[in-house]
Design a protein around this motif. Structure first.
Motif, PDB file in Angstrom:
ATOM      1  N   PHE A 204       3.457  -4.906  15.778  1.00  0.00           N
ATOM      2  CA  PHE A 204       2.834  -3.577  16.233  1.00  0.00           C
ATOM      3  C   PHE A 204       2.467  -3.690  17.696  1.00  0.00           C
ATOM      4  N   VAL A 205       1.794  -4.688  17.875  1.00  0.00           N
ATOM      5  CA  VAL A 205       1.255  -5.088  19.424  1.00  0.00           C
ATOM      6  C   VAL A 205       2.376  -5.484  20.341  1.00  0.00           C
ATOM      7  N   VAL A 206       3.345  -6.197  19.894  1.00  0.00           N
ATOM      8  CA  VAL A 206       4.474  -6.606  20.477  1.00  0.00           C
ATOM      9  C   VAL A 206       5.367  -5.313  21.141  1.00  0.00           C
ATOM     10  N   GLY A 207       5.582  -4.374  20.066  1.00  0.00           N
ATOM     11  CA  GLY A 207       6.413  -3.317  20.221  1.00  0.00           C
ATOM     12  C   GLY A 207       5.564  -2.048  20.892  1.00  0.00           C
ATOM     13  N   TRP A 208       4.406  -1.844  20.667  1.00  0.00           N
ATOM     14  CA  TRP A 208       3.614  -0.732  21.141  1.00  0.00           C
ATOM     15  C   TRP A 208       2.787  -1.036  22.377  1.00  0.00           C
ATOM     16  N   TRP A 209       2.344  -2.299  22.358  1.00  0.00           N
ATOM     17  CA  TRP A 209       1.471  -2.938  23.623  1.00  0.00           C
ATOM     18  C   TRP A 209       2.167  -3.408  24.629  1.00  0.00           C
ATOM     19  N   THR A 210       2.904  -4.503  24.170  1.00  0.00           N
ATOM     20  CA  THR A 210       3.740  -5.363  25.352  1.00  0.00           C
ATOM     21  C   THR A 210       4.707  -4.467  25.907  1.00  0.00           C
ATOM     22  N   TYR A 211       5.616  -3.836  25.309  1.00  0.00           N
ATOM     23  CA  TYR A 211       6.702  -3.200  25.462  1.00  0.00           C
ATOM     24  C   TYR A 211       6.570  -1.747  25.571  1.00  0.00           C
ATOM     25  N   GLY A 212       5.112  -1.432  25.524  1.00  0.00           N
ATOM     26  CA  GLY A 212       4.905   0.008  25.433  1.00  0.00           C
ATOM     27  C   GLY A 212       4.266   0.562  26.959  1.00  0.00           C
ATOM     28  N   GLY A 213       4.733   1.964  27.001  1.00  0.00           N
ATOM     29  CA  GLY A 213       4.027   2.665  28.110  1.00  0.00           C
ATOM     30  C   GLY A 213       2.643   2.939  28.116  1.00  0.00           C
ATOM     31  N   ARG A 214       2.186   3.664  29.068  1.00  0.00           N
ATOM     32  CA  ARG A 214       0.603   4.150  28.855  1.00  0.00           C
ATOM     33  C   ARG A 214       0.228   4.732  27.671  1.00  0.00           C
ATOM     34  N   GLY A 215       1.069   5.784  26.998  1.00  0.00           N
ATOM     35  CA  GLY A 215       0.843   6.442  26.248  1.00  0.00           C
ATOM     36  C   GLY A 215       0.722   5.752  24.614  1.00  0.00           C
ATOM     37  N   ARG A 216       2.127   4.703  24.521  1.00  0.00           N
ATOM     38  CA  ARG A 216       1.880   3.822  23.427  1.00  0.00           C
ATOM     39  C   ARG A 216       0.886   2.918  23.331  1.00  0.00           C
ATOM     40  N   ARG A 217       0.217   2.454  24.621  1.00  0.00           N
ATOM     41  CA  ARG A 217      -0.795   1.648  24.579  1.00  0.00           C
ATOM     42  C   ARG A 217      -1.970   2.234  24.241  1.00  0.00           C
ATOM     43  N   VAL A 218      -2.180   3.619  24.631  1.00  0.00           N
ATOM     44  CA  VAL A 218      -3.604   4.260  24.108  1.00  0.00           C
ATOM     45  C   VAL A 218      -3.554   4.308  22.591  1.00  0.00           C
ATOM     46  N   LEU A 219      -2.422   4.562  22.201  1.00  0.00           N
ATOM     47  CA  LEU A 219      -2.149   4.939  20.562  1.00  0.00           C
ATOM     48  C   LEU A 219      -2.466   3.356  19.946  1.00  0.00           C
ATOM     49  N   ALA A 220      -1.885   2.538  20.577  1.00  0.00           N
ATOM     50  CA  ALA A 220      -2.147   1.004  19.863  1.00  0.00           C
ATOM     51  C   ALA A 220      -3.436   0.986  19.837  1.00  0.00           C
ATOM     52  N   VAL A 221      -4.417   1.099  20.801  1.00  0.00           N
ATOM     53  CA  VAL A 221      -5.748   0.728  20.743  1.00  0.00           C
ATOM     54  C   VAL A 221      -6.420   1.600  19.601  1.00  0.00           C
ATOM     55  N   LEU A 222      -6.274   2.831  19.655  1.00  0.00           N
ATOM     56  CA  LEU A 222      -6.895   3.917  18.557  1.00  0.00           C
ATOM     57  C   LEU A 222      -6.402   3.383  17.268  1.00  0.00           C
ATOM     58  N   VAL A 223      -5.156   2.983  17.110  1.00  0.00           N
ATOM     59  CA  VAL A 223      -4.802   2.501  15.821  1.00  0.00           C
ATOM     60  C   VAL A 223      -5.352   1.312  15.413  1.00  0.00           C
ATOM     61  N   ILE A 224      -5.346   0.302  16.221  1.00  0.00           N
ATOM     62  CA  ILE A 224      -6.182  -1.078  15.671  1.00  0.00           C
ATOM     63  C   ILE A 224      -7.548  -0.716  15.554  1.00  0.00           C
TER      64      ILE A 224
END
Length: 421
Positions: A204-224
């Motif tokens: 999830f971190v690789v796909g949604w943070w490392t290769y993610g844009g701003r929106g995916r990164r914000v979502l990643a922080v909330l989900v974690i």
């Protein structure tokens, strides 16, 4: 979706539906059929390095059926249909997972891009977090699945099968001295939830943070942040240790600004955790290591039993006489419900020792060690993540059973490494 990647999409994106139907971890067996047909039509089939080790592991497990009727010293129980069913289901899972790996490795990057596969694993992580929160909020949630309704009682009532086909939100255990719900949805056991959550978090971190844009990164922080709730309430020390190992591994292997940012994020997360109510639950679990004596007993008894069939094991688990306190606590004529957790139920290593002897355990370890050795030099995000998962496999084999769903995720991670090379 259309195209040859549809069985993988059906497995990962459609997993909640499989779980609700009662297939859950068995869905890989169902989907292995079309995968095998498609693979056969696409011959010749590419195979990964280490393929021979897994074939030997399968061959050894097939031979172990000869020992299903045998009883090692220090155990009890007569041969039953349940023992044969358990052996057959594990064999079907081992074969199906191998087909899945070959299928993934023979799909081209155009047919299934690496990033798409990683993000599908990330979607399954979202499902895992949702299931974990369900287990915390509604721990008694459960229902009878369609598969459970259709199976005859002599199969469906088998304890191993029942865990696979009966959807439940949590296991309720007296870990802290009182009844505590341990999330397990949408998987088969609370420990399977812990193992899967950590592996899926990495992808999830690789796909949604490392290769993610701003929106995916914000979502990643909330989900974690949300995931921290079921992670702590799982009371799963193996999961906590695995996450600690993952953080330490990444700090060592990444460099420059990435390492500084990672250390900052970890420090902020630890401060937020220490100020939250979750910290007290964490501390209570560390103060009550109630399962240590039980695990020590079963591990010792498993090794002792394996010595009597060191090459091919006994094909399935066995029940130990007594427990860590007394030999008199085993199953008796006046207490049919008394007994002890089966030997091999405390981790994949111990399961391999009792089912396939020291040979099977050595082949399993060699397979994943070989993957680490071959791909250690791959410092891409997928390479770093894949090697980390292979390391966690070797850590978790001491505390978690690989079957059913964890082994599927381990081998999908292996396939990602293979494809990356």
């Amino acid at each position: 979706m259309t195209g040859p990647a549809w069985p993988i999409a059906a497995l990962l994106l459609g997993y909640p539906i499989w779980w609700a139907l009662g297939f859950g971890g068995l869905s890989v067996i169902v989907l292995a059929v079309p995968m095998a047909v498609i693979l056969w039509r696409r011959r010749p089939i590419r195979v990964p390095h280490g393929f021979g080790l897994w074939l030997l592991l399968l061959a050894g497990y097939a031979l172990s059926a000869m020992m299903l009727d045998e009883l090692p010293p220090g155990t009890y129980g007569e041969f039953s249909m349940g023992r044969l069913i358990g052996w057959a289901m594990r064999l079907a899972l081992y074969v199906s997972i191998l087909i899945m790996v070959l299928y993934l490795g023979n799909l081209t990057e155009r047919e299934l891009p690496q990033l798409r596969l990683v993000r599908w694993l990330g979607v399954l992580f979202l499902t895992t977090v949702a299931g974990g929160l369900l287990g915390v909020v509604l721990p008694h949630f459960a229902f009878t699945s369609p598969v459970e309704l259709l199976l005859p009682g002599w199969i469906g009532e088998n304890s191993f099968v029942q865990n696979l086909i009966h959807p439940t939100a949590a296991q309720t255990q007296k870990v802290l001295g009182y009844s505590s719900p341990r999330p397990e949805a949408p998987f088969e056991w609370a420990n399977a939830w812990g193992s899967n959550a950590s592996v899926l978090l990495i992808w999830f971190v690789v796909g949604w943070w490392t290769y993610g844009g701003r929106g995916r990164r914000v979502l990643a922080v909330l989900v974690i942040g949300l995931a921290a709730v079921p992670v702590v309430y799982s009371l799963n020390r193996g999961l906590w240790i695995g996450l600690g190992v993952a953080v330490a591994y990444l700090i060592v292997r990444v460099g420059g600004r990435t390492r500084i940012a990672l250390c900052g994020a970890v420090a902020a997360g630890l401060v937020a955790f220490a100020l939250s109510p979750l910290a007290s639950v964490f501390a209570q679990r560390l103060d009550k290591p109630h399962s240590n004596d039980v695990r020590a007993f079963t591990m010792t008894a498993t090794v002792a039993a394996a010595r009597h069939s060191p090459v091919i094991g006994y094909g399935n688990t066995r029940n130990a006489l007594g427990n860590h306190r007394s030999i008199t606590t085993g199953k008796t004529q006046w207490c049919a419900a008394c007994g002890h957790p089966p030997l091999g139920s405390d981790g994949q290593l111990w399961l391999l020792l009792i089912t396939q002897g020291f040979t099977g355990a050595a082949l399993y370890v060699a397979f994943f060690l070989g993957a680490i050795r071959r791909h250690w030099a791959d410092r891409s995000p997928i390479g770093l993540a894949g090697v980390l998962v292979m390391g966690l496999v070797l850590l978790y084999m001491f505390v978690y059973d690989g079957l059913v769903t964890p082994l599927s995720l381990y081998l999908i991670s292996f396939a990602l490494l293979w494809r990356n090379a």
